[in-house]
Scaffold this motif. Structure first.
Motif, PDB file in Angstrom:
ATOM      1  N   LEU A 112       0.827  -1.205   0.000  1.00 43.01           N
ATOM      2  CA  LEU A 112       0.000   0.000   0.000  1.00 43.01           C
ATOM      3  C   LEU A 112       0.862   1.256   0.000  1.00 43.01           C
ATOM      4  N   GLN A 113       1.927   1.242   0.753  1.00 43.36           N
ATOM      5  CA  GLN A 113       2.807   2.410   0.799  1.00 43.36           C
ATOM      6  C   GLN A 113       3.454   2.680  -0.551  1.00 43.36           C
ATOM      7  N   LEU A 114       3.743   1.618  -1.306  1.00 38.18           N
ATOM      8  CA  LEU A 114       4.361   1.780  -2.620  1.00 38.18           C
ATOM      9  C   LEU A 114       3.440   2.518  -3.592  1.00 38.18           C
ATOM     10  N   ILE A 115       2.126   2.433  -3.353  1.00 39.99           N
ATOM     11  CA  ILE A 115       1.183   3.116  -4.247  1.00 39.99           C
ATOM     12  C   ILE A 115       0.521   4.309  -3.556  1.00 39.99           C
ATOM     13  N   GLY A 116       1.162   4.793  -2.474  1.00 42.82           N
ATOM     14  CA  GLY A 116       0.751   6.055  -1.874  1.00 42.82           C
ATOM     15  C   GLY A 116      -0.319   5.995  -0.817  1.00 42.82           C
ATOM     16  N   ILE A 117      -0.553   4.824  -0.213  1.00 44.90           N
ATOM     17  CA  ILE A 117      -1.580   4.696   0.831  1.00 44.90           C
ATOM     18  C   ILE A 117      -0.892   4.416   2.161  1.00 44.90           C
ATOM     19  N   TYR A 118      -1.074   5.328   3.122  1.00 46.00           N
ATOM     20  CA  TYR A 118      -0.372   5.224   4.403  1.00 46.00           C
ATOM     21  C   TYR A 118      -1.324   5.056   5.594  1.00 46.00           C
ATOM     22  N   ASN A 119      -2.603   4.977   5.316  1.00 54.67           N
ATOM     23  CA  ASN A 119      -3.594   4.807   6.382  1.00 54.67           C
ATOM     24  C   ASN A 119      -4.392   3.524   6.119  1.00 54.67           C
ATOM     25  N   PRO A 120      -3.952   2.392   6.676  1.00 50.94           N
ATOM     26  CA  PRO A 120      -4.639   1.116   6.410  1.00 50.94           C
ATOM     27  C   PRO A 120      -6.102   1.110   6.836  1.00 50.94           C
ATOM     28  N   ASP A 121      -6.431   1.805   7.927  1.00 54.86           N
ATOM     29  CA  ASP A 121      -7.828   1.826   8.386  1.00 54.86           C
ATOM     30  C   ASP A 121      -8.726   2.521   7.379  1.00 54.86           C
ATOM     31  N   ALA A 122      -8.276   3.670   6.891  1.00 54.66           N
ATOM     32  CA  ALA A 122      -9.056   4.390   5.883  1.00 54.66           C
ATOM     33  C   ALA A 122      -9.191   3.554   4.615  1.00 54.66           C
ATOM     34  N   PHE A 123      -8.130   2.861   4.267  1.00 54.41           N
ATOM     35  CA  PHE A 123      -8.146   1.991   3.091  1.00 54.41           C
ATOM     36  C   PHE A 123      -9.179   0.881   3.242  1.00 54.41           C
ATOM     37  N   LEU A 124      -9.202   0.239   4.415  1.00 57.99           N
ATOM     38  CA  LEU A 124     -10.089  -0.900   4.642  1.00 57.99           C
ATOM     39  C   LEU A 124     -11.550  -0.516   4.497  1.00 57.99           C
TER      40      LEU A 124
END
Length: 224
Positions: A112-124
């Motif tokens: 996720l970090q490689l594609i610019g996502i740093y908030n796993p909760d928001a992602f989920l």
């Protein structure tokens, strides 16, 4: 007395016979003039509850049943991503496995970090972001593997026909580096995840889908 009893029995029987022959005579009944407009209809289950129960039933169904009743999508990109999503989590956006992989497509935090996502909760809790993440990861992997796709597409390695979609699916499973090692070792280097799914298995299972619309992008990012 017998005559009166006969009359009492005969009349209801005649009514029943008339109803029966009217509805079951073999001829088609014309319902074109029938309407429920203006009637006070009562339902025992709300529409929302009915839809919720339906969704639960579908989610709990077996893979074979779901595949039987799902609309036929052919080998399109939509079919590809839904097939991968179903294999990863049975299509559940809110799934978290025993190893902390998240969402419909079971992403790890590092990917996720490689594609610019740093908030796993928001992602989920964002199905839209998950769909964008899946596409961005495919674009990034396609850029990394572009030479391997060109070289190996259409070849057979260990009885597995290599296709672009199979390569991209395997990269989603194990990373682009693992796919390169598999291809360049002619299948000898065939890593598996914690559940036993291997690069070769994903290559075979997800082969032949049309992923030509995915543009290679070294800097692909998923953002809302």
């Amino acid at each position: 007395m017998i005559k009166k009893c006969f009359n009492y029995i005969a009349i209801p029987l005649a009514i029943i016979a008339a109803l029966f022959t009217g509805f079951y005579s073999g001829s088609e009944t014309d319902f074109s003039e029938y309407s429920t407009e203006g009637l006070d209809l009562h339902f025992t289950v709300s529409h929302d509850l009915a839809m919720l129960e339906h969704d639960i039933e579908v989610f709990n169904a077996s893979e074979s049943v779901l595949e039987h009743y799902m609309p036929y999508l052919g080998k399109t990109y939509v079919a590809f991503k839904e097939a991968v999503g179903f294999k990863e989590s049975r299509g559940n956006y809110f799934s978290v496995n025993d190893f902390g992989y998240l969402g419909k497509y079971q992403f790890g935090a590092e990917t996720l970090q490689l594609i610019g996502i740093y908030n796993p909760d928001a992602f989920l809790y964002s199905p839209e972001l998950q769909e964008r993440a899946f596409l961005a990861n495919l674009q990034r992997n396609k850029w990394i593997l572009r030479k391997d796709i060109k070289k190996y597409d259409g070849k057979v390695i260990n009885n597995v026909k290599i296709t672009e979609s199979g390569i991209l699916a395997a990269a989603h499973l194990a990373g682009a580096g693992s796919v390169q090692r598999f291809l360049r070792s002619q299948g000898d280097n065939n890593v598996s995840d914690a559940y036993g799914s291997s690069v070769a298995y994903y290559m075979k299972r997800f082969s032949g889908y049309d992923t030509s619309t995915i543009a290679p992008n070294k800097k692909a990012r998923a953002m809302l």
